[in-house]
Write an enzyme that holds these catalytic residues in place. Structure first.
Site, mmCIF file in Angstrom:
data_model
loop_
_atom_site.group_PDB
_atom_site.id
_atom_site.type_symbol
_atom_site.label_atom_id
_atom_site.label_comp_id
_atom_site.label_asym_id
_atom_site.label_seq_id
_atom_site.Cartn_x
_atom_site.Cartn_y
_atom_site.Cartn_z
ATOM 1 N N TRP A 418 0.835 -1.205 0.000
ATOM 2 C CA TRP A 418 0.000 0.000 0.000
ATOM 3 C C TRP A 418 0.869 1.254 0.000
ATOM 4 O O TRP A 418 0.698 2.145 -0.825
ATOM 5 C CB TRP A 418 -0.946 0.021 1.207
ATOM 6 C CG TRP A 418 -1.879 1.203 1.172
ATOM 7 C CD1 TRP A 418 -3.131 1.256 0.646
ATOM 8 C CD2 TRP A 418 -1.599 2.535 1.665
ATOM 9 N NE1 TRP A 418 -3.659 2.529 0.771
ATOM 10 C CE2 TRP A 418 -2.747 3.331 1.390
ATOM 11 C CE3 TRP A 418 -0.504 3.134 2.292
ATOM 12 C CZ2 TRP A 418 -2.821 4.686 1.737
ATOM 13 C CZ3 TRP A 418 -0.576 4.491 2.620
ATOM 14 C CH2 TRP A 418 -1.730 5.245 2.354
ATOM 15 N N TYR A 422 1.295 3.853 -3.068
ATOM 16 C CA TYR A 422 0.862 5.246 -2.897
ATOM 17 C C TYR A 422 1.985 6.210 -3.276
ATOM 18 O O TYR A 422 1.757 7.224 -3.948
ATOM 19 C CB TYR A 422 0.437 5.466 -1.447
ATOM 20 C CG TYR A 422 -0.120 6.845 -1.158
ATOM 21 C CD1 TYR A 422 -1.365 7.231 -1.651
ATOM 22 C CD2 TYR A 422 0.590 7.751 -0.382
ATOM 23 C CE1 TYR A 422 -1.889 8.490 -1.373
ATOM 24 C CE2 TYR A 422 0.086 9.005 -0.099
ATOM 25 C CZ TYR A 422 -1.158 9.370 -0.592
ATOM 26 O OH TYR A 422 -1.655 10.619 -0.328
ATOM 27 N N ASP A 438 -6.760 -1.048 -0.025
ATOM 28 C CA ASP A 438 -7.125 0.196 0.652
ATOM 29 C C ASP A 438 -8.579 0.121 1.133
ATOM 30 O O ASP A 438 -9.482 -0.289 0.387
ATOM 31 C CB ASP A 438 -6.944 1.368 -0.315
ATOM 32 C CG ASP A 438 -7.238 2.699 0.340
ATOM 33 O OD1 ASP A 438 -6.403 3.178 1.114
ATOM 34 O OD2 ASP A 438 -8.322 3.254 0.077
#
Length: 479
Positions: A418, A422, A438
């Site tokens: 994640w 990102y 997410d």
């Protein structure tokens, strides 16, 4: 070039979607233009097509004074492409050749100078020096027309090594001397605030800048950035000093007001402003793909031209990614504000609520991790990340190999897919990232009427390539 006849149809239609995608040189006048130039359309026999403004200049054409082709949006192709050409173009746009020369560019790409030159000439029609020279000319014109900086200072601030080179390049590009450019500039276009540089940054329509402002406002770190009305304001740490930028969307443009400690940072500052608001995007291409999908069709129709908010600095975004792990957006803001107060550098002249620059990787690497305002596990993750950023083991500049950077991030204990994804999406401006694990994605997809579990989300997102980052913005906005 793919289809010159298609390009000529775009010229006849003055289609602004192709501004920055290609340029046309007109042999009968010796000028080159953007496709949407309002002047009379030249005969097809008198037009030559070029892939970059630098290529047109190398062919002997000077910039049209009416449409100002050097001020077009950049080609969205360079953000999509992950090969050496895309990486090189992003670095050149950020001013790396001006600061470190072709040697520095080649070193960052892990290629020889000869390979870089040959590859760029084959793909873009101009080598790195010619591309950087074209960019310097545009920067020089901007300084001459929007500031009262002495001409000599403007030359060196734009990146030129000598006044003679500066004069020759400006004459070649604009068929005018630097003094003539300044004397013919309209008085109302000059910066109205002492020490500020006012610019208009072009983009392609449609553009959902309200969505960008909402996204940035929700995540704005007190002291570093703020949204006031329709203006986004933040500090930047640039190669030669600090700066503060204010970005205000307007019809057809984003108005930028820059306050720089060193005017040599203008090129880098503009490149980073463009990344924040995703100004080089091709919204039509994105919406054509996403709008054809049944899940996103209604969202795309309701909000055409949605943008992917970028970041001014990859290191900063990585630190913010760690701060945002397993906490709410509001809680991450609070943590970032406390970290800034402790380790950020105060500005010499605050602007509005912007008082500090975000802490550098070096400052965080030398700090005591126990003082970081977070649980012990994330303290250790943040400290290790900062050390690897500071010593260069992890690089997050515009020209890095995105796959390699993502892998290096995930080798830091405590950073998983994640956080790495990102950072890749916002810090490295990758348009094709999705975050299936997410929580917001789960809720967003369920709001759109489809399963939101990670496996189902990842499978569904395959239909949205190569624009999964934009699809992610639509999914998040659905909640």
């Amino acid at each position: 070039m793919v289809d010159e006849e298609a390009y000529y149809r775009a010229v006849r239609g003055r289609d602004a979607r192709f501004d920055g995608v290609f340029y046309l040189g007109v042999t009968s006048t010796g000028i080159y233009c953007r496709p949407s130039c309002p002047a009379m359309t030249p005969k097809r026999a008198n037009i030559r097509f070029y892939r970059a403004a630098a290529e047109a200049q190398a062919a002997g054409f000077r910039a049209c004074r009416r449409c100002r082709p050097d001020a077009t949006p950049g080609s969205a192709e360079w953000n999509v492409r992950a090969d050496v050409v895309g990486r090189a173009m992003r670095l050149i746009t950020d001013g790396v050749v001006d600061r470190d020369g072709v040697t520095g560019l080649a070193r960052r790409l892990n290629y020889s100078e000869r390979q870089v030159h040959r590859t760029l000439v084959d793909e873009v029609g101009a080598g790195p020096l010619r591309l950087a020279r074209s960019q310097r000319a545009h920067t020089a014109r901007t300084l001459l027309e929007t500031t009262d900086m002495p001409v000599t200072e403007a030359a060196f601030a734009a990146g030129f090594a000598s006044i003679r080179q500066f004069n020759d390049t400006v004459r070649e590009t604009y068929a005018a001397t630097p003094s003539e450019l300044r004397s013919t500039a309209r008085r109302q276009d000059r910066g109205r605030i002492a020490g500020a540089i006012d610019l208009r940054l072009a983009h392609r329509s449609p553009a959902d800048f309200d969505g960008v402002l909402d996204f940035l406002a929700a995540r704005a770190i007190p002291g570093v950035e703020e949204v006031e009305g329709t203006t986004y304001r933040r500090s930047m740490t640039l190669p030669h000093g600090a700066g503060v930028v204010e970005l205000t969307p307007d019809t057809g443009w984003v108005h930028a007001r820059l306050r720089l400690a060193d005017p040599r940072d203008l090129t880098a500052a503009v490149a980073r402003c463009r990344r924040i608001f995703d100004l080089d995007a091709d919204p039509q291409a994105v919406d054509d793909v996403l709008g054809a999908d049944a899940v996103l069709a209604q969202a795309v129709a309701a909000t055409p031209g949605r943008r992917q908010p970028g970041a001014v600095d990859g290191d900063e975004l990585a630190v913010r990614g760690v701060l945002g792990q397993q906490v709410s957006v509001a809680a991450a803001r609070t943590l970032a504000a406390r970290l800034t107060a402790a380790y950020g550098k105060p500005l010499d002249a605050p602007v509005g609520g912007v008082t500090h620059t975000f802490p550098s990787a070096t400052a965080l690497a030398t700090a005591d991790p126990s003082t970081f305002p977070m649980p012990g596990t994330r303290q250790r993750t943040l400290a290790e990340l900062a050390i690897r950023l500071a010593d260069g083991r992890i690089r997050l500049d515009p020209g890095v190999d995105r796959d390699e950077a993502e892998q290096l991030l995930m080798e830091v204990p405590g950073i998983g897919p994640w956080t790495a994804g990102y950072v890749r999406m916002r810090g490295l401006t990758d348009p094709d990232v999705f975050l299936p694990t997410d929580l917001g994605v789960r809720h967003g997809l369920e709001a759109l009427g489809v399963p939101g579990d990670p496996d189902a989300a990842a499978s569904l997102a395959e239909r949205w390539r190569p624009w999964r980052s934009y699809a992610l913005m639509h999914v998040w906005s659905s909640i």
